[in-house]
Design an enzyme around this catalytic site. Structure first.
Site, PDB file in Angstrom:
ATOM      1  CG  ASN A 216      -6.121   1.302   5.497  1.00 45.53           C
ATOM      2  OD1 ASN A 216      -5.853   1.680   6.632  1.00 45.53           O
ATOM      3  ND2 ASN A 216      -5.944   2.085   4.434  1.00 45.53           N
ATOM      4  CG  ASP A 287      -2.103   0.395  -2.390  1.00 44.58           C
ATOM      5  OD1 ASP A 287      -1.337   1.353  -2.192  1.00 44.58           O
ATOM      6  OD2 ASP A 287      -1.994  -0.701  -1.810  1.00 44.58           O
ATOM      7  CE  LYS A 297     -28.264   2.570   1.295  1.00 49.66           C
ATOM      8  NZ  LYS A 297     -29.176   2.336   2.452  1.00 49.66           N
ATOM      9  CG  PHE A 331       5.692   3.078   8.807  1.00 48.65           C
ATOM     10  CD1 PHE A 331       5.570   2.300   9.945  1.00 48.65           C
ATOM     11  CD2 PHE A 331       6.243   4.343   8.917  1.00 48.65           C
ATOM     12  CE1 PHE A 331       5.978   2.783  11.183  1.00 48.65           C
ATOM     13  CE2 PHE A 331       6.653   4.841  10.144  1.00 48.65           C
ATOM     14  CZ  PHE A 331       6.524   4.047  11.287  1.00 48.65           C
ATOM     15  CE  LYS A 345       5.907   1.558   0.906  1.00 52.95           C
ATOM     16  NZ  LYS A 345       4.821   1.280   1.895  1.00 52.95           N
ATOM     17  CE  LYS A 349       6.154   2.880  -3.145  1.00 56.59           C
ATOM     18  NZ  LYS A 349       4.858   2.856  -2.451  1.00 56.59           N
TER      19      LYS A 349
END
Length: 410
Positions: A216, A287, A297, A331, A345, A349
């Site tokens: 990401n 995730d 490869k 975050f 969230k 959590k």
């Protein structure tokens, strides 16, 4: 004012024309109250005498590893153990190379290997030497180990060249040393002194094959800012960093653990979780991961490639379930409905605080040096910060945690 009173500094002086500035540096450090033990290389003695530095420091000057005057001790070990700081000024390309490669063939390099105190280096050399790839590589190696550098100045060099390589003036070096100890003393009495803070940073990567992966846009900058702020506030900091856009803070007091995947980060976080007081999960953890990672490869064939993904372990959710004394901060980087998703969230959590930001806003989110955040607890919004530096976001977030941590522990 003797700002360095009670501090013991080993001053290493190496063999360059700038060694003459070692006299003024020794004098100024001593006048500030420091106990200065000078170690000279054989080459340095060609430029300045031991007697000069002994007269200015009021201490024995060392240059020979085998000149042991006290049979009850070994000089370079005693010196290393006593130091609050090791300062090498001037530092030639030669001593920098020795430090980078762990060589120990004289009194100074041997003492440097034995020292556990922070090390500060002030290079001085010809401009072309300073720019040589070997010297640059050695400096980068030492940077990664936490060695602090005092950049050389630009100007007329003794060799006749004009450029970067001149030893910084003794007055400026002393200021850097004073600032270093002021920061250390501030941390020792800071609001997080004695607390263990764990911070995650960067973006995890999940291997598809040896040359491809899923990741990401997280740069690690927010986590790095939190690490710096926690250290300034006196915490014992562990930084668990995945892939980042830049190197972690070069501070020997920040323990850095490098990881790659979500599973690696989970293991590293669990290892630090039990004993920590505050954990801030600023990393962007994947995730999903490929169900299987190819050992070689994957070759191109056909118009499509089917990749089956499976969920990774939700680190934050697992920590929330097993929270004991820890204060847990998460975050939420969103692209819409930021408040709704952040509050959801927080509850799911079992977090103490959540920091929400809309990464589509200019000046916020990944890769930027600034951020725009809203901080929520179970009651709702507790802190709203318009665009500001990530360092300032980190400072205010940790100040908020400090105010609440006693309640979280009771």
């Amino acid at each position: 004012m003797k700002s360095l009173q009670g501090k013991t500094i080993i001053l290493g002086i190496t063999g360059g024309i700038a060694a003459y500035k070692g006299a003024a540096l020794t004098s100024k450090l001593t006048q500030k109250g420091a106990t200065v033990h000078v170690i000279m290389t054989a080459s340095a003695k060609q430029f300045i005498t031991e007697l000069t530095l002994q007269s200015l420091s009021k201490q024995r000057v060392y240059s020979d590893t085998f000149q042991e005057r006290d049979p009850s001790s070994i000089s370079h070990i005693d010196l290393a153990d006593s130091a609050d700081l090791v300062l090498v000024a001037p530092a030639t390309a030669n001593i920098i190379a020795k430090m980078a490669h762990g060589l120990a063939d004289d009194m100074l390099s041997t003492t440097l290997l034995a020292a556990t105190a922070p090390v500060m280096v002030a290079p001085a050399m010809n401009v072309h030497m300073y720019q040589h790839p070997a010297v640059i590589d050695n400096i980068n190696t030492l940077h990664k180990r936490g060695v602090k550098f005092i950049e050389p100045g630009e100007g007329q060099l003794a060799c006749g060249y004009v450029g970067k390589g001149r030893l910084e003036e003794p007055e400026e070096i002393v200021k850097v040393v004073e600032q270093f100890f002021a920061l250390q003393d501030s941390a020792a009495n800071g609001p997080l002194a004695g607390k263990k803070v764990v911070i995650t940073a960067g973006g995890t990567i999940e291997r598809i094959d040896p040359v491809r992966y899923i990741t990401n846009d997280s740069s690690g900058k927010m986590g790095f800012a939190l690490s710096r702020a926690a250290r300034v506030m006196g915490a014992e900091v562990t930084l668990i960093a995945a892939r980042t856009d830049e190197a972690p803070p070069q501070d020997p007091e920040i323990r850095v653990v490098r990881v790659e995947s979500a599973a690696d980060m989970y293991d590293a976080v669990l290892d630090a979780w039990k004993d920590c007081d505050i954990l801030v999960k600023a990393a962007a953890v994947s995730d999903y991961r490929p169900r299987q990672s190819a050992e070689s490869k994957i070759k191109k064939s056909g118009d499509t490639l089917n990749l089956e993904l499976v969920k990774t372990t939700d680190i934050l959710e697992n920590l929330g379930k097993h929270k004991d004394k820890q204060f847990l901060i998460g975050f939420a980087a969103e692209t819409g409905n930021t408040e709704f998703y952040a509050k959801d969230k927080l509850v799911r959590k079992n977090l103490d605080l959540i920091v929400a930001n809309d990464v589509t806003l200019e000046g916020a989110g990944f890769g930027s040096d600034t951020n725009i955040v809203a901080v929520y607890d179970a009651e709702g919004l507790v802190l709203n910060l318009p665009q500001t530096s990530k360092d300032e976001v980190a400072r205010q977030l940790l100040q908020l945690a400090v105010k609440r941590i006693s309640g979280a522990q009771s």
